[in-house]
Design a protein around this motif. Structure first.
Motif, mmCIF file in Angstrom:
data_model
loop_
_atom_site.group_PDB
_atom_site.id
_atom_site.type_symbol
_atom_site.label_atom_id
_atom_site.label_comp_id
_atom_site.label_asym_id
_atom_site.label_seq_id
_atom_site.Cartn_x
_atom_site.Cartn_y
_atom_site.Cartn_z
ATOM 1 N N ILE A 59 10.409 11.526 1.155
ATOM 2 C CA ILE A 59 10.528 10.978 -0.078
ATOM 3 C C ILE A 59 10.248 12.031 -0.989
ATOM 4 O O ILE A 59 9.358 12.779 -0.933
ATOM 5 N N SER A 60 11.100 12.131 -2.056
ATOM 6 C CA SER A 60 11.026 13.179 -3.199
ATOM 7 C C SER A 60 9.616 12.969 -3.697
ATOM 8 O O SER A 60 8.962 12.140 -3.908
ATOM 9 N N HIS A 113 0.816 -0.895 0.214
ATOM 10 C CA HIS A 113 -0.030 -0.094 -0.127
ATOM 11 C C HIS A 113 0.900 1.291 0.018
ATOM 12 O O HIS A 113 0.407 2.306 -0.571
ATOM 13 N N GLU A 114 2.015 1.159 0.533
ATOM 14 C CA GLU A 114 2.993 2.306 0.450
ATOM 15 C C GLU A 114 3.605 2.548 -1.001
ATOM 16 O O GLU A 114 3.992 3.626 -1.434
ATOM 17 N N ASN A 115 3.497 1.419 -1.804
ATOM 18 C CA ASN A 115 3.709 1.343 -3.241
ATOM 19 C C ASN A 115 2.909 1.941 -4.216
ATOM 20 O O ASN A 115 3.348 1.985 -5.278
ATOM 21 N N LEU A 116 1.637 2.201 -3.557
ATOM 22 C CA LEU A 116 0.475 2.598 -4.658
ATOM 23 C C LEU A 116 0.876 3.633 -5.167
ATOM 24 O O LEU A 116 1.401 4.707 -4.750
ATOM 25 N N PRO A 117 0.611 4.064 -6.532
ATOM 26 C CA PRO A 117 0.973 5.298 -7.029
ATOM 27 C C PRO A 117 0.141 6.390 -6.559
ATOM 28 O O PRO A 117 -0.855 6.391 -6.353
ATOM 29 N N VAL A 118 0.936 7.473 -6.324
ATOM 30 C CA VAL A 118 0.217 8.720 -5.635
ATOM 31 C C VAL A 118 -0.124 8.664 -4.456
ATOM 32 O O VAL A 118 0.099 9.367 -3.318
ATOM 33 N N GLY A 153 -0.061 6.082 -2.224
ATOM 34 C CA GLY A 153 1.108 5.613 -1.306
ATOM 35 C C GLY A 153 1.801 6.728 -0.742
ATOM 36 O O GLY A 153 1.852 6.947 0.504
ATOM 37 N N TRP A 154 2.327 7.798 -1.630
ATOM 38 C CA TRP A 154 2.876 8.797 -0.964
ATOM 39 C C TRP A 154 2.179 9.845 -0.203
ATOM 40 O O TRP A 154 2.775 10.370 0.699
ATOM 41 N N LEU A 155 0.940 10.120 -0.651
ATOM 42 C CA LEU A 155 0.014 11.064 0.037
ATOM 43 C C LEU A 155 -0.226 10.418 1.321
ATOM 44 O O LEU A 155 -0.287 11.283 2.534
ATOM 45 N N ARG A 156 -0.253 8.959 1.512
ATOM 46 C CA ARG A 156 -0.657 8.646 2.814
ATOM 47 C C ARG A 156 0.355 8.627 3.603
ATOM 48 O O ARG A 156 0.274 8.868 4.990
ATOM 49 N N LEU A 157 1.599 8.633 3.218
ATOM 50 C CA LEU A 157 2.746 8.492 3.990
ATOM 51 C C LEU A 157 3.125 10.077 4.106
ATOM 52 O O LEU A 157 3.993 10.431 5.002
ATOM 53 N N ARG A 158 2.318 11.055 3.723
ATOM 54 C CA ARG A 158 2.668 12.488 3.771
ATOM 55 C C ARG A 158 4.184 12.739 3.007
ATOM 56 O O ARG A 158 4.847 13.518 3.956
#
Ligand code: ZN
Length: 307
Positions: free
Chosen positions: A124-125, A102-107, A109-114
Protein backbone atom coordinates in the motif's frame (compact mmCIF):
# COMPACT_ATOMS: atom_id res chain seq x y z
CA UNK A 1 -13.31 20.56 28.89
CA UNK A 2 -12.40 24.20 28.32
CA UNK A 3 -13.12 25.58 24.86
CA UNK A 4 -9.43 26.30 24.25
CA UNK A 5 -8.65 22.60 24.35
CA UNK A 6 -10.62 22.02 21.16
CA UNK A 7 -8.41 24.51 19.33
CA UNK A 8 -5.15 23.19 20.80
CA UNK A 9 -2.42 21.88 18.46
CA UNK A 10 -3.04 18.38 19.89
CA UNK A 11 -6.76 18.35 19.19
CA UNK A 12 -6.39 19.88 15.75
CA UNK A 13 -3.46 17.61 14.95
CA UNK A 14 -5.72 14.63 15.62
CA UNK A 15 -8.49 16.19 13.56
CA UNK A 16 -5.91 16.73 10.80
CA UNK A 17 -5.01 13.02 10.78
CA UNK A 18 -8.68 12.14 10.20
CA UNK A 19 -9.16 14.88 7.61
CA UNK A 20 -6.00 13.62 5.89
CA UNK A 21 -7.57 10.17 5.73
CA UNK A 22 -10.58 11.70 3.95
CA UNK A 23 -8.28 13.71 1.65
CA UNK A 24 -6.71 10.41 0.56
CA UNK A 25 -10.13 9.27 -0.61
CA UNK A 26 -10.73 12.59 -2.38
CA UNK A 27 -7.32 12.51 -4.11
CA UNK A 28 -7.88 8.93 -5.27
CA UNK A 29 -11.53 9.15 -6.32
CA UNK A 30 -12.26 12.69 -7.45
CA UNK A 31 -10.26 12.50 -10.73
CA UNK A 32 -12.05 9.24 -11.62
CA UNK A 33 -15.43 10.77 -10.76
CA UNK A 34 -14.64 13.78 -12.95
CA UNK A 35 -13.61 11.65 -15.93
CA UNK A 36 -16.94 9.81 -15.64
CA UNK A 37 -18.80 13.10 -15.50
CA UNK A 38 -16.90 14.62 -18.43
CA UNK A 39 -17.32 11.47 -20.51
CA UNK A 40 -21.07 11.67 -19.93
CA UNK A 41 -21.16 15.33 -20.91
CA UNK A 42 -19.03 14.78 -24.02
CA UNK A 43 -21.14 11.80 -25.11
CA UNK A 44 -24.35 13.78 -24.60
CA UNK A 45 -23.07 16.50 -26.91
CA UNK A 46 -22.03 13.94 -29.55
CA UNK A 47 -25.47 12.30 -29.56
CA UNK A 48 -27.00 15.47 -31.07
CA UNK A 49 -25.63 14.50 -34.47
CA UNK A 50 -27.33 17.29 -36.41
CA UNK A 51 -25.53 19.94 -34.36
CA UNK A 52 -22.23 18.07 -34.66
CA UNK A 53 -22.66 17.83 -38.45
CA UNK A 54 -23.52 21.56 -38.56
CA UNK A 55 -19.98 22.39 -37.38
CA UNK A 56 -18.86 21.25 -40.84
CA UNK A 57 -16.01 19.18 -39.41
CA UNK A 58 -17.59 15.85 -40.33
CA UNK A 59 -20.24 14.67 -42.79
CA UNK A 60 -23.82 13.91 -41.71
CA UNK A 61 -23.10 10.17 -41.98
CA UNK A 62 -19.97 10.46 -39.86
CA UNK A 63 -21.87 12.53 -37.27
CA UNK A 64 -24.52 9.81 -37.14
CA UNK A 65 -21.78 7.22 -36.57
CA UNK A 66 -20.27 9.30 -33.76
CA UNK A 67 -23.72 9.67 -32.20
CA UNK A 68 -24.17 5.89 -32.19
CA UNK A 69 -20.77 5.36 -30.54
CA UNK A 70 -21.56 8.10 -28.02
CA UNK A 71 -24.89 6.44 -27.19
CA UNK A 72 -23.04 3.16 -26.57
CA UNK A 73 -20.70 5.02 -24.21
CA UNK A 74 -23.68 6.59 -22.39
CA UNK A 75 -25.32 3.16 -22.02
CA UNK A 76 -22.05 1.75 -20.65
CA UNK A 77 -21.63 4.63 -18.20
CA UNK A 78 -25.22 4.25 -16.98
CA UNK A 79 -24.57 0.58 -16.16
CA UNK A 80 -21.49 1.29 -13.99
CA UNK A 81 -21.92 0.79 -10.24
CA UNK A 82 -22.22 3.97 -8.19
CA UNK A 83 -18.93 5.65 -7.45
CA UNK A 84 -18.49 8.72 -5.26
CA UNK A 85 -16.54 9.79 -2.18
CA UNK A 86 -18.66 7.56 0.08
CA UNK A 87 -19.60 4.58 -2.13
CA UNK A 88 -18.11 1.98 -2.40
CA UNK A 89 -16.28 1.43 0.89
CA UNK A 90 -12.48 1.61 0.85
CA UNK A 91 -10.96 -1.55 -0.57
CA UNK A 92 -7.62 -2.88 -1.77
CA UNK A 93 -7.32 -1.97 -5.47
CA UNK A 94 -5.47 -5.25 -6.13
CA UNK A 95 -7.77 -7.85 -4.55
CA UNK A 96 -10.88 -5.93 -3.53
CA UNK A 97 -10.48 -6.74 0.18
CA UNK A 98 -12.66 -4.29 2.12
CA UNK A 99 -10.78 -2.43 4.81
CA UNK A 100 -11.81 -3.14 8.40
CA UNK A 101 -12.25 -0.07 10.57
CA UNK A 102 -8.89 -0.59 12.29
CA UNK A 103 -7.11 -0.90 8.93
CA UNK A 104 -8.63 2.43 7.99
CA UNK A 105 -7.24 4.29 11.03
CA UNK A 106 -5.02 7.20 9.98
CA UNK A 107 -1.29 6.28 9.97
CA UNK A 108 -1.78 3.52 12.60
CA UNK A 109 -3.71 1.31 10.20
CA UNK A 110 -0.92 1.48 7.63
CA UNK A 111 1.80 0.93 10.26
CA UNK A 112 0.00 -2.06 11.73
CA UNK A 113 -0.36 -3.60 8.26
CA UNK A 114 3.33 -2.77 7.68
CA UNK A 115 2.28 -1.13 4.41
CA UNK A 116 0.73 -4.28 2.89
CA UNK A 117 -2.84 -5.42 2.22
CA UNK A 118 -3.87 -7.91 4.94
CA UNK A 119 -5.52 -10.19 2.35
CA UNK A 120 -3.13 -10.22 -0.65
CA UNK A 121 0.03 -8.55 0.74
CA UNK A 122 0.14 -6.07 -2.16
CA UNK A 123 2.13 -3.02 -0.97
CA UNK A 124 0.00 0.00 0.00
CA UNK A 125 1.54 3.29 -1.08
CA UNK A 126 3.28 5.28 1.67
CA UNK A 127 1.46 8.27 0.24
CA UNK A 128 -1.58 7.43 2.38
CA UNK A 129 0.08 7.81 5.81
CA UNK A 130 2.18 10.69 4.47
CA UNK A 131 -0.90 12.70 3.44
CA UNK A 132 -2.40 12.00 6.88
CA UNK A 133 0.78 13.06 8.68
CA UNK A 134 1.11 16.16 6.49
CA UNK A 135 -2.48 17.22 7.19
CA UNK A 136 -2.11 16.50 10.92
CA UNK A 137 1.13 18.48 11.25
CA UNK A 138 -0.25 21.33 9.19
CA UNK A 139 -3.40 21.56 11.35
CA UNK A 140 -1.30 21.44 14.54
CA UNK A 141 1.02 24.14 13.21
CA UNK A 142 -1.94 26.35 12.27
CA UNK A 143 -3.48 25.87 15.74
CA UNK A 144 -0.18 26.84 17.31
CA UNK A 145 0.25 29.80 14.97
CA UNK A 146 -3.28 31.27 14.94
CA UNK A 147 -4.15 30.46 18.55
CA UNK A 148 -7.20 28.98 20.27
CA UNK A 149 -10.01 30.63 18.33
CA UNK A 150 -12.56 29.63 15.68
CA UNK A 151 -10.45 31.33 12.99
CA UNK A 152 -8.02 28.43 13.34
CA UNK A 153 -10.58 26.06 11.82
CA UNK A 154 -11.01 28.39 8.86
CA UNK A 155 -7.30 28.30 8.04
CA UNK A 156 -7.21 24.53 8.58
CA UNK A 157 -9.94 24.18 5.96
CA UNK A 158 -7.96 26.45 3.64
CA UNK A 159 -4.86 24.27 4.08
CA UNK A 160 -6.82 21.02 3.62
CA UNK A 161 -8.25 22.16 0.26
CA UNK A 162 -4.78 23.25 -0.87
CA UNK A 163 -3.33 19.85 0.08
CA UNK A 164 -6.02 17.91 -1.77
CA UNK A 165 -5.74 20.16 -4.83
CA UNK A 166 -1.95 19.82 -4.83
CA UNK A 167 -1.95 16.04 -4.74
CA UNK A 168 -4.62 15.79 -7.45
CA UNK A 169 -2.71 18.27 -9.63
CA UNK A 170 0.59 16.45 -9.02
CA UNK A 171 -0.83 13.09 -10.04
CA UNK A 172 -3.19 14.04 -12.85
CA UNK A 173 -2.25 17.65 -13.82
CA UNK A 174 -5.93 18.45 -13.22
CA UNK A 175 -6.84 21.30 -10.93
CA UNK A 176 -10.60 20.81 -10.57
CA UNK A 177 -12.96 23.77 -10.18
CA UNK A 178 -14.49 22.07 -7.16
CA UNK A 179 -11.32 23.01 -5.27
CA UNK A 180 -10.32 26.30 -6.85
CA UNK A 181 -13.66 28.03 -7.34
CA UNK A 182 -15.11 26.93 -4.00
CA UNK A 183 -11.95 28.09 -2.23
CA UNK A 184 -12.26 31.41 -4.01
CA UNK A 185 -15.90 31.94 -3.01
CA UNK A 186 -15.17 30.85 0.56
CA UNK A 187 -12.27 33.30 0.73
CA UNK A 188 -14.46 36.17 -0.46
CA UNK A 189 -17.22 35.29 2.02
CA UNK A 190 -14.71 34.96 4.89
CA UNK A 191 -13.32 38.39 4.04
CA UNK A 192 -16.82 39.90 3.77
CA UNK A 193 -17.65 38.52 7.22
CA UNK A 194 -14.51 40.17 8.61
CA UNK A 195 -12.84 36.87 9.50
CA UNK A 196 -9.68 37.12 7.40
CA UNK A 197 -8.62 40.30 5.61
CA UNK A 198 -10.23 43.51 4.31
CA UNK A 199 -12.77 42.63 1.60
CA UNK A 200 -11.08 45.07 -0.79
CA UNK A 201 -7.78 43.20 -0.55
CA UNK A 202 -9.55 39.89 -1.18
CA UNK A 203 -11.57 41.22 -4.11
CA UNK A 204 -8.57 42.76 -5.83
CA UNK A 205 -6.71 39.53 -5.10
CA UNK A 206 -9.24 37.64 -7.22
CA UNK A 207 -9.42 40.26 -9.96
CA UNK A 208 -5.65 40.75 -9.99
CA UNK A 209 -4.99 37.04 -10.41
CA UNK A 210 -7.53 36.73 -13.21
CA UNK A 211 -6.27 39.80 -15.05
CA UNK A 212 -2.54 39.28 -14.57
CA UNK A 213 -2.15 35.53 -14.99
CA UNK A 214 -5.18 35.17 -17.25
CA UNK A 215 -3.86 38.02 -19.39
CA UNK A 216 -0.32 36.61 -19.55
CA UNK A 217 -1.70 33.20 -20.42
CA UNK A 218 -3.91 34.59 -23.21
CA UNK A 219 -1.02 36.66 -24.61
CA UNK A 220 1.26 33.64 -24.53
CA UNK A 221 -1.33 31.56 -26.36
CA UNK A 222 -1.76 34.26 -28.98
CA UNK A 223 2.00 34.66 -29.49
CA UNK A 224 3.11 31.04 -29.31
CA UNK A 225 -0.11 29.22 -30.16
CA UNK A 226 0.09 27.15 -27.00
CA UNK A 227 -1.27 27.28 -23.49
CA UNK A 228 1.10 29.27 -21.26
CA UNK A 229 -0.64 28.52 -18.03
CA UNK A 230 -3.58 26.27 -17.46
CA UNK A 231 -6.77 28.05 -16.41
CA UNK A 232 -6.82 25.84 -13.30
CA UNK A 233 -3.67 27.60 -12.09
CA UNK A 234 -5.27 30.99 -12.73
CA UNK A 235 -8.35 29.99 -10.71
CA UNK A 236 -6.14 28.65 -7.90
CA UNK A 237 -4.21 31.92 -7.77
CA UNK A 238 -7.51 33.83 -7.71
CA UNK A 239 -8.54 31.73 -4.70
CA UNK A 240 -5.21 32.46 -2.99
CA UNK A 241 -5.76 36.16 -3.69
CA UNK A 242 -9.14 35.94 -1.97
CA UNK A 243 -7.55 34.46 1.16
CA UNK A 244 -4.24 36.31 1.31
CA UNK A 245 -4.88 39.58 -0.55
CA UNK A 246 -3.68 41.07 -3.83
CA UNK A 247 -0.40 42.15 -2.22
CA UNK A 248 0.64 38.50 -1.89
CA UNK A 249 -0.02 37.52 -5.53
CA UNK A 250 3.39 38.48 -6.87
CA UNK A 251 5.37 36.95 -3.95
CA UNK A 252 3.40 33.70 -4.36
CA UNK A 253 3.94 33.53 -8.13
CA UNK A 254 7.65 34.37 -7.80
CA UNK A 255 8.29 31.79 -5.09
CA UNK A 256 6.21 29.13 -6.87
CA UNK A 257 8.00 29.75 -10.19
CA UNK A 258 11.46 29.61 -8.60
CA UNK A 259 10.84 26.38 -6.68
CA UNK A 260 8.82 24.90 -9.55
CA UNK A 261 11.67 25.57 -12.00
CA UNK A 262 14.25 23.94 -9.71
CA UNK A 263 12.05 20.86 -9.21
CA UNK A 264 11.20 20.70 -12.93
CA UNK A 265 14.87 20.86 -13.96
CA UNK A 266 15.74 18.28 -11.32
CA UNK A 267 13.02 15.92 -12.54
CA UNK A 268 14.08 16.35 -16.19
CA UNK A 269 17.71 15.66 -15.23
CA UNK A 270 16.90 12.53 -13.27
CA UNK A 271 14.40 11.30 -15.87
CA UNK A 272 11.56 11.40 -13.32
CA UNK A 273 9.52 13.50 -15.75
CA UNK A 274 7.98 11.40 -18.47
CA UNK A 275 8.20 12.54 -22.09
CA UNK A 276 5.60 15.10 -23.06
CA UNK A 277 4.53 15.67 -19.46
CA UNK A 278 5.00 18.85 -17.53
CA UNK A 279 5.43 19.66 -13.87
CA UNK A 280 2.12 20.93 -12.51
CA UNK A 281 2.28 24.46 -11.10
CA UNK A 282 -0.57 24.10 -8.58
CA UNK A 283 1.41 22.37 -5.80
CA UNK A 284 4.02 25.14 -5.88
CA UNK A 285 1.39 27.89 -5.79
CA UNK A 286 -0.23 26.10 -2.84
CA UNK A 287 3.10 25.63 -1.04
CA UNK A 288 4.02 29.28 -1.50
CA UNK A 289 0.58 30.29 -0.21
CA UNK A 290 1.06 28.22 2.96
CA UNK A 291 4.45 29.89 3.54
CA UNK A 292 2.80 33.30 3.11
CA UNK A 293 -0.01 32.26 5.48
CA UNK A 294 2.47 31.35 8.22
CA UNK A 295 4.85 34.25 7.61
CA UNK A 296 2.12 36.89 7.44
CA UNK A 297 1.78 39.80 5.06
CA UNK A 298 4.11 42.16 6.93
CA UNK A 299 7.01 39.75 7.00
CA UNK A 300 6.63 38.86 3.32
CA UNK A 301 6.55 42.54 2.40
CA UNK A 302 9.69 43.06 4.49
CA UNK A 303 11.45 40.15 2.75
CA UNK A 304 10.74 41.83 -0.58
CA UNK A 305 11.87 45.21 0.73
CA UNK A 306 8.38 46.65 0.17
CA UNK A 307 7.84 47.69 3.75
ZN1 ZN B 1 -5.38 -6.84 -1.36
Amino acid sequence: MPMEWWYSPWALGLLGLCVGSFLNVVVHRLPKMLVRQWSTEAAEILTSHEEVAATGAVSATEAQGLANRAQALLDGLAKLPRYNLWIPRSACPACGHQLAWHENLPVLGWLRLRGRCSACATPISARYPLVELATGSLFAAIAWHVGPEPKTLLWCAFAAVLLAASFVDWETTLLPDVFTLNLMWAGLVAAALGWTLPLNDALWGVVGAALALGGISKAWKWLRGMEGMAMGDVKLLAALGAWLGWQMLLPIVLAASAIGAVVGIGMKATGALREGRYVPFGPFLAGAALVVMFAGKERVMAWLGWA
